[in-house]
Write a protein that holds these residues in place. Structure first.
Motif, PDB file in Angstrom:
ATOM      1  N   GLN A 100     -26.701   1.145 -36.627  1.00  0.00           N
ATOM      2  CA  GLN A 100     -26.741   0.780 -38.041  1.00  0.00           C
ATOM      3  C   GLN A 100     -25.306   1.095 -38.458  1.00  0.00           C
ATOM      4  OE1 GLN A 100     -29.863   2.648 -40.032  1.00  0.00           O
ATOM      5  NE2 GLN A 100     -30.008   0.906 -41.414  1.00  0.00           N
ATOM      6  N   LEU A 101     -24.387   1.848 -37.952  1.00  0.00           N
ATOM      7  CA  LEU A 101     -23.216   2.318 -38.401  1.00  0.00           C
ATOM      8  C   LEU A 101     -22.241   1.273 -38.566  1.00  0.00           C
ATOM      9  CD1 LEU A 101     -22.632   5.686 -36.382  1.00  0.00           C
ATOM     10  CD2 LEU A 101     -23.298   5.328 -38.743  1.00  0.00           C
ATOM     11  N   VAL A 102     -21.452   1.093 -39.446  1.00  0.00           N
ATOM     12  CA  VAL A 102     -20.547  -0.100 -39.650  1.00  0.00           C
ATOM     13  C   VAL A 102     -19.676  -0.344 -38.314  1.00  0.00           C
ATOM     14  CG1 VAL A 102     -18.592  -1.001 -40.757  1.00  0.00           C
ATOM     15  CG2 VAL A 102     -20.403   0.205 -42.031  1.00  0.00           C
ATOM     16  N   VAL A 103     -19.335   0.753 -37.735  1.00  0.00           N
ATOM     17  CA  VAL A 103     -18.537   0.466 -36.557  1.00  0.00           C
ATOM     18  C   VAL A 103     -19.232  -0.180 -35.482  1.00  0.00           C
ATOM     19  CG1 VAL A 103     -18.737   2.714 -35.554  1.00  0.00           C
ATOM     20  CG2 VAL A 103     -16.497   1.587 -34.999  1.00  0.00           C
ATOM     21  N   GLU A 104     -20.604   0.207 -35.411  1.00  0.00           N
ATOM     22  CA  GLU A 104     -21.427  -0.601 -34.445  1.00  0.00           C
ATOM     23  C   GLU A 104     -21.733  -2.121 -34.787  1.00  0.00           C
ATOM     24  OE1 GLU A 104     -22.493   0.460 -31.305  1.00  0.00           O
ATOM     25  OE2 GLU A 104     -21.173   2.200 -31.800  1.00  0.00           O
ATOM     26  N   THR A 105     -22.009  -2.322 -36.097  1.00  0.00           N
ATOM     27  CA  THR A 105     -22.365  -3.587 -36.430  1.00  0.00           C
ATOM     28  C   THR A 105     -21.200  -4.596 -36.308  1.00  0.00           C
ATOM     29  OG1 THR A 105     -21.886  -3.232 -38.776  1.00  0.00           O
ATOM     30  CG2 THR A 105     -24.262  -2.829 -37.937  1.00  0.00           C
ATOM     31  N   PHE A 106     -19.945  -4.091 -36.279  1.00  0.00           N
ATOM     32  CA  PHE A 106     -18.928  -4.897 -36.279  1.00  0.00           C
ATOM     33  C   PHE A 106     -18.607  -5.039 -34.629  1.00  0.00           C
ATOM     34  CE2 PHE A 106     -18.064  -4.358 -40.563  1.00  0.00           C
ATOM     35  CZ  PHE A 106     -16.919  -5.288 -40.705  1.00  0.00           C
ATOM     36  N   THR A 127     -31.979  -5.889 -35.953  1.00  0.00           N
ATOM     37  CA  THR A 127     -30.479  -6.124 -35.506  1.00  0.00           C
ATOM     38  C   THR A 127     -29.410  -5.576 -36.464  1.00  0.00           C
ATOM     39  OG1 THR A 127     -29.907  -8.329 -36.414  1.00  0.00           O
ATOM     40  CG2 THR A 127     -31.138  -8.309 -34.200  1.00  0.00           C
ATOM     41  N   HIS A 128     -29.788  -5.295 -37.862  1.00  0.00           N
ATOM     42  CA  HIS A 128     -28.862  -4.815 -38.712  1.00  0.00           C
ATOM     43  C   HIS A 128     -27.591  -5.702 -38.895  1.00  0.00           C
ATOM     44  CE1 HIS A 128     -31.171  -1.237 -38.254  1.00  0.00           C
ATOM     45  NE2 HIS A 128     -30.727  -1.116 -37.221  1.00  0.00           N
ATOM     46  N   ARG A 129     -28.025  -7.239 -38.715  1.00  0.00           N
ATOM     47  CA  ARG A 129     -26.665  -7.961 -38.907  1.00  0.00           C
ATOM     48  C   ARG A 129     -27.255  -9.022 -39.572  1.00  0.00           C
ATOM     49  NH1 ARG A 129     -23.179  -7.180 -34.281  1.00  0.00           N
ATOM     50  NH2 ARG A 129     -23.898  -5.433 -33.339  1.00  0.00           N
ATOM     51  N   GLY A 130     -26.267  -9.746 -40.406  1.00  0.00           N
ATOM     52  CA  GLY A 130     -26.592 -11.054 -41.197  1.00  0.00           C
ATOM     53  C   GLY A 130     -26.910 -12.055 -40.434  1.00  0.00           C
ATOM     54  N   TYR A 131     -27.417 -13.342 -40.929  1.00  0.00           N
ATOM     55  CA  TYR A 131     -27.924 -14.601 -40.191  1.00  0.00           C
ATOM     56  C   TYR A 131     -26.359 -15.098 -39.587  1.00  0.00           C
ATOM     57  CZ  TYR A 131     -29.201 -19.323 -39.293  1.00  0.00           C
ATOM     58  OH  TYR A 131     -29.394 -20.507 -39.033  1.00  0.00           O
ATOM     59  N   GLY A 145     -21.736 -21.116 -35.858  1.00  0.00           N
ATOM     60  CA  GLY A 145     -21.567 -20.347 -37.133  1.00  0.00           C
ATOM     61  C   GLY A 145     -21.011 -20.962 -38.285  1.00  0.00           C
ATOM     62  N   TRP A 146     -20.057 -21.753 -37.799  1.00  0.00           N
ATOM     63  CA  TRP A 146     -19.262 -22.376 -39.034  1.00  0.00           C
ATOM     64  C   TRP A 146     -20.014 -23.458 -39.660  1.00  0.00           C
ATOM     65  CZ3 TRP A 146     -15.935 -20.196 -41.892  1.00  0.00           C
ATOM     66  CH2 TRP A 146     -15.087 -19.155 -41.306  1.00  0.00           C
ATOM     67  N   PHE A 147     -20.795 -24.208 -38.741  1.00  0.00           N
ATOM     68  CA  PHE A 147     -21.776 -25.280 -39.291  1.00  0.00           C
ATOM     69  C   PHE A 147     -22.752 -24.519 -40.180  1.00  0.00           C
ATOM     70  CE2 PHE A 147     -20.957 -28.594 -35.712  1.00  0.00           C
ATOM     71  CZ  PHE A 147     -20.540 -29.625 -36.701  1.00  0.00           C
ATOM     72  N   GLY A 148     -23.132 -23.506 -39.934  1.00  0.00           N
ATOM     73  CA  GLY A 148     -24.309 -22.857 -40.702  1.00  0.00           C
ATOM     74  C   GLY A 148     -23.592 -22.650 -41.965  1.00  0.00           C
ATOM     75  N   ALA A 149     -22.357 -21.973 -42.130  1.00  0.00           N
ATOM     76  CA  ALA A 149     -21.655 -21.471 -43.127  1.00  0.00           C
ATOM     77  C   ALA A 149     -21.404 -22.730 -43.887  1.00  0.00           C
ATOM     78  CB  ALA A 149     -20.450 -20.661 -42.799  1.00  0.00           C
ATOM     79  N   GLY A 150     -20.903 -23.804 -43.473  1.00  0.00           N
ATOM     80  CA  GLY A 150     -20.769 -25.024 -43.963  1.00  0.00           C
ATOM     81  C   GLY A 150     -21.728 -25.646 -44.843  1.00  0.00           C
ATOM     82  N   ASP A 151     -23.024 -25.866 -44.160  1.00  0.00           N
ATOM     83  CA  ASP A 151     -23.957 -26.244 -44.915  1.00  0.00           C
ATOM     84  C   ASP A 151     -24.240 -25.410 -46.043  1.00  0.00           C
ATOM     85  OD1 ASP A 151     -24.393 -27.990 -42.878  1.00  0.00           O
ATOM     86  OD2 ASP A 151     -26.027 -26.929 -41.761  1.00  0.00           O
ATOM     87  N   ALA A 211     -22.041 -14.724 -46.354  1.00  0.00           N
ATOM     88  CA  ALA A 211     -21.804 -15.684 -45.135  1.00  0.00           C
ATOM     89  C   ALA A 211     -20.124 -15.768 -45.193  1.00  0.00           C
ATOM     90  CB  ALA A 211     -22.460 -17.092 -45.491  1.00  0.00           C
ATOM     91  N   ALA A 212     -19.401 -15.657 -46.007  1.00  0.00           N
ATOM     92  CA  ALA A 212     -18.288 -15.700 -45.960  1.00  0.00           C
ATOM     93  C   ALA A 212     -17.753 -14.197 -45.019  1.00  0.00           C
ATOM     94  CB  ALA A 212     -17.450 -15.546 -47.313  1.00  0.00           C
ATOM     95  N   GLY A 213     -17.963 -13.189 -45.701  1.00  0.00           N
ATOM     96  CA  GLY A 213     -17.596 -12.072 -44.954  1.00  0.00           C
ATOM     97  C   GLY A 213     -17.981 -11.981 -43.518  1.00  0.00           C
ATOM     98  N   GLU A 214     -19.144 -12.498 -43.160  1.00  0.00           N
ATOM     99  CA  GLU A 214     -19.828 -12.357 -41.657  1.00  0.00           C
ATOM    100  C   GLU A 214     -19.077 -13.407 -40.846  1.00  0.00           C
ATOM    101  OE1 GLU A 214     -23.903 -13.229 -42.371  1.00  0.00           O
ATOM    102  OE2 GLU A 214     -24.203 -11.291 -43.418  1.00  0.00           O
ATOM    103  N   CYS A 215     -18.574 -14.635 -41.068  1.00  0.00           N
ATOM    104  CA  CYS A 215     -18.166 -15.497 -40.471  1.00  0.00           C
ATOM    105  C   CYS A 215     -16.587 -15.217 -40.363  1.00  0.00           C
ATOM    106  CB  CYS A 215     -18.420 -17.180 -41.108  1.00  0.00           C
ATOM    107  SG  CYS A 215     -19.941 -17.665 -40.923  1.00  0.00           S
TER     108      CYS A 215
END
Lengths: 106, 462
Positions: free
Chosen positions: A61-67, B112-116, B129-135, B346-350
């Motif tokens: 869950q740490l930022v360094v891991e999620t990146f 997963t602790h991650r965004g879509y 990924g970019w198609f999804g963000a574009g939509d 979405a912007a930050g993730e992509c």
């Protein structure tokens, strides 16, 4: 996948894991802080803070891991074809909706 | 600016010969950890209600955020044109579909602790990924314009103009971003979202016939009209209930909140409560609109002026009109906050940079700039004289419904990805329902798109 949080109150006590270090808050000493950094002081976490904070988060869950990127999935050619077909189909229908929208404006 | 693979703000801590190497921590970790410590404390001391209070949020916000300005006007318009029949049971069915989708996104985010967006990009490659963000950006921009229009309609009832609508929307975005913590942002928006219940109050104020309400659960009478009108009705009502931004938002917000697999049960409850509240409030807007059916309700142009609030004022009294107008302002405001947040995630993730409300604006420039920027662009559009706001607002939901199936397929694939989800993959029954949802949404959106196109090129008559 569901690993218990490190040293979390419900989790079994970690064996051979983190122990109070020199300079930790437990001992009332000053925590070690990196001096050679251009970052503002308030953004630098003290080591003792880190010790206390990390126990409430799961390791992944740490930022360094999620990146850290996840492994790329291997899709079969059939799956890839199906996804591209759906993608193109959705784009075509979207263009139809947009065209009808523009025509209706006039 | 911190980039992918780099800690956000904190360098490695120099420790004198540690026994175990400590991971690098950031201020985002610190903020999330403080939130999690309260969760652990509540769980350890078996404070059930406190635990629930701490863990609810993303599900309710996604569902009530989707009860936005255009959606509530669409429900009221359905009621004013066709009455209660068919729609009273149809709206809860749609929110049940939304629950199936949103529960999957919450589970993926918690495990997963991650965004879509980042998961799509990393697992299936940058093209997808970019198609999804574009939509997402396209539908969000169109929908945000519609949200500002809804606020404008609500404010018009109080004789306030478009400038006030723009100022109010942007001020809210800036105010909620100022907290510097996900928790503060979530609670501020939740506090505002509760006022979605104003639509239920409006429904009570119009004094509906309970017998008519009860008999409408038989899905009859089926709406009459041309095929195109019915398809538009279905596509826009579906687009008013399940949309791409909800997928991005709830998964990213669940990860940002710090949910873990231990919290999935509470996440389901959160999503279910959100679906029930949104369904009830949506039916409230429908019932309020249905009060206009015997009074030429189908002729009301909701976006041309004060529209529905003004009409309700004449039919059911000033209180009903005022409550409905306030409801529209609230619905637009909450949606502006949640939709701009989904764009920011979405912007930050992509792009691969920091994307959390727990990060300061200085360390997450892209995230905060995207949140404010997309709202700003939408706000500018509604100030353009002669802009086709009515058409934009009506087509926002349809466009979302047309683009949704692709996003839904990837959600289904991620939820069945054993390498990512482990024991938390979908059950067989969930997969069957999810496939049915994708097929239904895809069929309705496609049918409307094709039918509209053929009409516009005069292949078929309207």
């Amino acid at each position: 996948v569901s690993s218990p949080p490190l040293n979390c109150p419900e989790a079994p006590p970690a064996t051979g894991g983190r122990q109070p270090r020199e300079g930790s808050a437990d001992e009332g000493a000053q925590p070690a802080v990196l001096a050679a950094t251009a970052l503002p002081q308030e953004d630098v976490l003290r080591e003792a803070d880190g010790e206390e904070l990390i126990m409430h988060l799961e390791p992944d869950q740490l930022v360094v891991e999620t990146f850290r990127p996840v492994e790329r999935a291997h899709l079969s050619s059939a799956a890839r074809t199906a996804l591209w077909t759906l993608r193109i189909f959705a784009l075509v229908v979207s263009l139809m909706v947009l065209y009808a929208f523009i025509v209706n404006l006039h | 600016m911190p980039m992918k693979g780099m800690p956000m703000s904190t360098p490695e801590i120099a420790a004198p010969a540690p026994l175990l190497r400590q991971p690098r921590l950031t201020d985002e970790d610190a903020a999330r950890s403080r939130d999690r410590s309260r969760v652990h404390h509540a769980r350890r001391h078996r404070k059930r209600w406190h635990l629930m209070w701490l863990l609810v949020g993303p599900g309710i916000l996604a569902m009530l955020g989707e009860n936005d300005g255009p959606s509530m006007i669409a429900y009221a318009s359905d009621g004013a044109q066709y009455g209660l029949g068919f729609f009273v049971p149809f709206i809860p069915v749609l929110f049940a579909m939304a629950f199936v989708v949103q529960e999957m996104t919450m589970r993926i985010g918690a495990v997963t602790h991650r965004g879509y967006g980042e998961l799509l990009l990393q697992r299936y490659g940058p093209v997808w990924g970019w198609f999804g963000a574009g939509d997402l950006v396209l539908t969000n921009l169109v929908t945000l314009i519609a949200e500002f229009v809804a606020i404008r309609v609500g404010l018009a009832y109080f004789h306030l103009g478009a400038g006030v609508a723009v100022g109010l929307g942007l001020a809210l975005v800036l105010f909620t971003l100022g907290g510097g913590r996900y928790w503060h942002w979530e609670r501020a928006v939740l506090g505002l979202a509760i006022f979605n219940g104003l639509f239920l109050v409006a429904a009570i104020l119009v004094k509906p016939h309970l017998s008519a309400l009860a008999s409408s659960f038989s899905f009859s009478p089926f709406p009459h009209g041309s095929v195109n009108t019915l398809l538009l009705l279905l596509a826009s009502t579906i687009g008013a209930t399940v949309t791409p931004w909800m997928i991005f938002f709830q998964q990213s917000a669940s990860a940002d909140k710090g949910l873990t697999p231990d919290d999935v049960r509470h996440g389901r409850f959160d999503t279910a409560v959100g679906a029930v509240l949104a369904g009830v409030f949506g039916v409230g807007a429908l019932v309020a609109g249905a009060a206009l059916l015997p009074h030429n309700g189908s002729g009301i142009q909701g976006f041309a002026g004060a529209g529905f609030p003004q009409a309700l004022d004449h039919i059911a009294g000033g209180a009903a009109g005022t409550v409905f107008a306030l409801g529209l302002i609230e619905a637009g405001a909450v949606a502006i906050l949640t939709i701009s947040a989904s764009t920011a995630y979405a912007a930050g993730e992509c792009i691969g940079v920091s994307h959390s409300f727990n990060t300061s604006p200085r360390n997450a420039i892209v995230f905060y700039a995207a949140s404010v920027g997309v709202a700003l662009i939408a706000a500018v559009v509604i100030l353009i004289p002669g802009a086709p706001l009515l058409s934009i607002a009506l087509n926002a939901n349809v466009l979302a419904a047309v683009l949704l199936p692709v996003s839904l397929v990837f959600v289904l694939m991620l939820a069945n990805d054993r390498k990512l989800m482990g024991a938390w993959t979908n059950r067989r029954a969930t997969n069957l329902v999810a496939i049915a949802v994708i097929a239904f949404v895809g069929l309705c959106g496609t049918a409307y798109g094709v039918d509209s196109f053929l009409q516009s090129v005069h292949v078929i008559s309207s």
